[in-house]
Write a protein that holds these residues in place. Sequence first.
Motif, mmCIF file in Angstrom:
data_model
loop_
_atom_site.group_PDB
_atom_site.id
_atom_site.type_symbol
_atom_site.label_atom_id
_atom_site.label_comp_id
_atom_site.label_asym_id
_atom_site.label_seq_id
_atom_site.Cartn_x
_atom_site.Cartn_y
_atom_site.Cartn_z
ATOM 1 N N LEU A 72 65.073 16.760 4.426
ATOM 2 C CA LEU A 72 64.526 15.606 4.498
ATOM 3 C C LEU A 72 63.541 15.115 5.225
ATOM 4 C CD1 LEU A 72 64.713 12.806 2.610
ATOM 5 C CD2 LEU A 72 66.650 12.149 4.404
ATOM 6 N N GLN A 73 63.556 15.614 6.408
ATOM 7 C CA GLN A 73 62.520 15.319 7.482
ATOM 8 C C GLN A 73 61.263 16.272 7.008
ATOM 9 O OE1 GLN A 73 62.693 13.216 9.737
ATOM 10 N NE2 GLN A 73 60.725 13.476 10.502
ATOM 11 N N PHE A 74 61.361 17.437 6.627
ATOM 12 C CA PHE A 74 60.201 18.189 6.373
ATOM 13 C C PHE A 74 59.523 17.283 5.115
ATOM 14 C CE2 PHE A 74 58.498 21.583 3.391
ATOM 15 C CZ PHE A 74 57.705 22.051 4.275
ATOM 16 N N VAL A 75 60.186 16.960 4.264
ATOM 17 C CA VAL A 75 59.665 16.447 2.886
ATOM 18 C C VAL A 75 59.031 15.149 3.242
ATOM 19 C CG1 VAL A 75 60.124 15.173 0.601
ATOM 20 C CG2 VAL A 75 61.008 17.077 1.316
ATOM 21 N N LYS A 76 59.503 14.148 4.215
ATOM 22 C CA LYS A 76 58.979 13.181 4.588
ATOM 23 C C LYS A 76 57.764 13.195 5.657
ATOM 24 C CE LYS A 76 62.863 9.957 4.772
ATOM 25 N NZ LYS A 76 63.837 8.952 5.572
ATOM 26 N N GLU A 77 57.501 14.622 6.056
ATOM 27 C CA GLU A 77 56.441 14.673 7.187
ATOM 28 C C GLU A 77 55.521 15.449 6.241
ATOM 29 O OE1 GLU A 77 58.109 17.146 10.232
ATOM 30 O OE2 GLU A 77 59.072 15.354 11.178
ATOM 31 N N ASN A 78 55.663 16.064 5.044
ATOM 32 C CA ASN A 78 54.632 16.802 4.439
ATOM 33 C C ASN A 78 54.067 16.039 2.944
ATOM 34 O OD1 ASN A 78 54.236 19.373 5.931
ATOM 35 N ND2 ASN A 78 56.251 18.958 6.341
ATOM 36 N N PHE A 98 65.456 20.602 -3.171
ATOM 37 C CA PHE A 98 64.617 21.304 -3.794
ATOM 38 C C PHE A 98 63.016 20.721 -3.638
ATOM 39 C CE2 PHE A 98 62.006 21.910 -7.858
ATOM 40 C CZ PHE A 98 62.364 23.184 -8.203
ATOM 41 N N THR A 99 62.875 19.807 -3.626
ATOM 42 C CA THR A 99 61.600 19.301 -3.091
ATOM 43 C C THR A 99 60.939 20.130 -2.099
ATOM 44 O OG1 THR A 99 61.846 17.155 -4.262
ATOM 45 C CG2 THR A 99 59.839 17.266 -2.679
ATOM 46 N N ALA A 100 61.800 20.163 -0.863
ATOM 47 C CA ALA A 100 61.482 20.991 0.281
ATOM 48 C C ALA A 100 61.066 22.288 -0.016
ATOM 49 C CB ALA A 100 62.435 20.998 1.331
#
Length: 280
Positions: free
Chosen positions: A178-184, A139-141
Amino acid sequence: MNSKTLILLAIAATFLSFTTHLSQKNSLSGEFNPKKDLLLVQFDCKTDVDDLHTVAAFATLLTDTNFSSLKYHAVAGTYGIQEGLYVPPNDLFQLAFGSNWTDAHNQSGAAADKVKVIVQETLDLQGDIWIAEAGQSDFTALLIEAIQKDLPEIKTAKRIHVIQHSDWNENSTSPERLQFVKENVDYIKIPDGNAEGNGTPGFRDPEFTNWKEKIRNPDLFEIWKLAIDLSNQYNGKDGRYNNEAVSADGLDFSDLSEVCWILDQQDIRDVEQFFNLYAH
């Protein structure tokens, strides 16, 4: 090894512990600012009933005068790719938070758009967004994507902070999201709230059964009673995860460790100390 060497090693270990804690707390935009910042508490509610206890524990925290004016918003149904049935929390969310929550179950896109509007109010006033990820980051993404699309001027990596405590939650998030969130965003992993003595509160205790003796506020008592009743109704049922602490009539609000970290209450030791501090 002589005594001088032991003293030097002890000093080095103390310094390392202090600098590690400092680097964690001093994120890209500093610490949570209660005058400007917004706390989002996002619950997956699938398939573990611990989120129900966490809702009640968060409501307990909000009754303290230090946090009664806290700017927050709760979101239900922020689950990822895990299998199993949902734990319906709507009655509890309504009782605990009134209208100050969003239902993302089966409508994650629309919910992300709704929360984006709430988030924008804080961002426009130069506040930051702090997300207690009491579940997965799917959801965060979606929320970050919506913000970047409609508010491209917002530097999400500096203004949005995601706090996660659980390896299982990360492993149950879509890997690409998850990767998108960690990068953004400013993504911070803290020690697991299921254990004590690791730097965050340990809020899972199968032996703590006397919560009724601790709660004096009648409204809060009703919230806890509903949370306990619902968790007993759904725990381990129809293939849902069987939370052994709940089966033993104990409590598990381990996800609140992230809220406590954000609010600089990470020195709370365990469930009993939490109730002694906030239940009255």
